[in-house]
Design a protein around this motif. Structure first.
Motif, PDB file in Angstrom:
ATOM      1  N   ASP A   4       1.092  -0.747  -0.280  1.00 20.70           N
ATOM      2  CA  ASP A   4       0.385  -0.116  -0.081  1.00 20.70           C
ATOM      3  C   ASP A   4       0.838   1.334   0.319  1.00 20.70           C
ATOM      4  OD1 ASP A   4      -2.619  -1.215  -0.245  1.00 20.70           O
ATOM      5  OD2 ASP A   4      -3.123  -0.734   2.433  1.00 20.70           O
ATOM      6  N   TYR A  38      -6.140   7.165  -0.937  1.00 26.61           N
ATOM      7  CA  TYR A  38      -5.663   5.733  -1.263  1.00 26.61           C
ATOM      8  C   TYR A  38      -5.064   5.343  -0.061  1.00 26.61           C
ATOM      9  CZ  TYR A  38      -5.619   5.975  -6.555  1.00 26.61           C
ATOM     10  OH  TYR A  38      -5.742   5.927  -7.468  1.00 26.61           O
ATOM     11  N   ARG A  42     -11.494   3.610  -0.010  1.00 26.49           N
ATOM     12  CA  ARG A  42     -11.823   3.399  -1.589  1.00 26.49           C
ATOM     13  C   ARG A  42     -13.084   3.647  -2.378  1.00 26.49           C
ATOM     14  NH1 ARG A  42      -9.068  -1.248  -3.440  1.00 26.49           N
ATOM     15  NH2 ARG A  42      -8.752  -1.783  -1.900  1.00 26.49           N
ATOM     16  N   HIS A  43     -14.193   3.805  -1.611  1.00 35.30           N
ATOM     17  CA  HIS A  43     -15.233   4.368  -2.762  1.00 35.30           C
ATOM     18  C   HIS A  43     -15.491   5.855  -1.298  1.00 35.30           C
ATOM     19  CE1 HIS A  43     -15.569   0.119  -4.286  1.00 35.30           C
ATOM     20  NE2 HIS A  43     -15.896   1.098  -5.456  1.00 35.30           N
ATOM     21  N   GLU A  91     -13.580   6.554  -6.592  1.00 36.46           N
ATOM     22  CA  GLU A  91     -13.415   5.972  -5.730  1.00 36.46           C
ATOM     23  C   GLU A  91     -11.968   6.005  -6.642  1.00 36.46           C
ATOM     24  OE1 GLU A  91     -14.166   1.745  -7.657  1.00 36.46           O
ATOM     25  OE2 GLU A  91     -14.862   2.713  -9.344  1.00 36.46           O
ATOM     26  N   ARG A  92     -10.705   4.969  -6.015  1.00 34.76           N
ATOM     27  CA  ARG A  92      -9.308   5.378  -6.605  1.00 34.76           C
ATOM     28  C   ARG A  92      -9.102   4.755  -8.170  1.00 34.76           C
ATOM     29  NH1 ARG A  92      -6.928   1.759  -2.088  1.00 34.76           N
ATOM     30  NH2 ARG A  92      -8.040   2.637   0.247  1.00 34.76           N
ATOM     31  N   ASN A  96      -7.041   0.155  -8.690  1.00 35.13           N
ATOM     32  CA  ASN A  96      -7.838  -0.700  -8.158  1.00 35.13           C
ATOM     33  C   ASN A  96      -8.339  -1.316  -8.946  1.00 35.13           C
ATOM     34  OD1 ASN A  96     -10.398  -0.533  -6.406  1.00 35.13           O
ATOM     35  ND2 ASN A  96     -10.977   0.569  -6.993  1.00 35.13           N
TER      36      ASN A  96
END
Lengths: 155, 155
Positions: A4, A38, A42-43, A91-92, A96
């Motif tokens: 990550d 990030y 995510r959403h 979202e990313r 992703n």
DNA sequence: ATGTATGCAAACCATTTGCAATGAC
DNA sequence: GTCATTGCAAATGGTTTGCATACAT
């Protein structure tokens, strides 16, 4: 997680490149927003992002949030969705796992739906006089829970 | 055209069935809106629908327009789209040759894109724990004109 | 007669804008 | 020092709502 962190570094660099190329300033607000997205988000929608920034004790105005989001959309680090209501979801976009969306027309729940074959077929389409960059596939219908309720109603 | 009249009759009947089944009143406003859509308005937004109703000398309030549109969405005689801006677009759903949408991220032009293979693949997907009713596929990118402009810019 | 649907105007709410103050360069 | 960016608060604009009136049933 190491992976990550690596991704975070990559997207930061991509953002920096974009800002430089477009003669935009590299403000702490912009990087803080990218970092939050990030790391934790995510959403998300604008409201939850705004609150999440506050929780991190990094207060930004909504104006800055919208401004930054436009930049992130432009450099394709974020995707925007509208599923029929008047709220925008984001979202990313980088790293992703690509997915489609299943939207329940009854309870409005949104599920991710991965399908490699669909993705391949859509991406490999040659379209005349159009240069595609990305796509959204929204499948509307009833989620499992709502389908069961409908059935029960009819009996 | 005869065929168009026939379709109009069919959708009116479908609407009547829906209104009856849901104990809604069959008001002249509702039928006038359906008539306009299936006569003149293949694609439209609320504003153009409102003005088109006025031009027909059938004045309805925006409230009624929204109310009726919700009914038409519910009984699947109309589809709703949001292409990233904050405007909702609508189109006929019955007997409207199914198509996907190409959206230019530069000039926001929207083109219809028919592709039988895509449609088949998407429609034939079996999805676990989800009962699909319809779908939207939006492909974003550059239209021909904008792609040319981009090219010219870079030289 | 009853209560749903309409028109109107006000309210709502996500997003955008104008402007003075801040701070990246 | 300059000018892009920020925060704030007001404006915008599509959509929704509340309420009195009209009208489908």
């Amino acid at each position: 997680m190491d992976k990550d962190n690596k991704i975070l570094e990559i997207v930061k660099q991509k953002f920096t490149e974009y800002l430089t190329a477009n003669k935009c300033r590299k403000t702490p607000e912009r990087y803080a927003i990218l970092d939050l997205i990030y790391t934790d988000q995510r959403h998300f929608d604008m409201d939850s992002l705004y609150e999440a920034m506050n929780k991190r004790n990094f207060r930004v105005s909504r104006a800055t949030l919208y401004n930054t989001m436009q930049l992130l959309l432009d450099c394709k680090l974020v995707l925007k969705h509208q599923f029929g209501q008047n709220i925008s979801f984001y979202e990313r976009a980088y790293n992703n796992d690509f997915h489609h969306h299943l939207i329940c027309t009854n309870c409005h729940e949104i599920q991710e739906y991965k399908d490699a074959e669909l993705r391949t077929v859509i991406q490999n389409k040659k379209i005349k006089r159009f240069t595609p960059s990305h796509y959204s596939l929204y499948i509307y219908g009833l989620c499992n829970a709502c389908a069961k309720k409908e059935k029960a109603k009819k009996i």
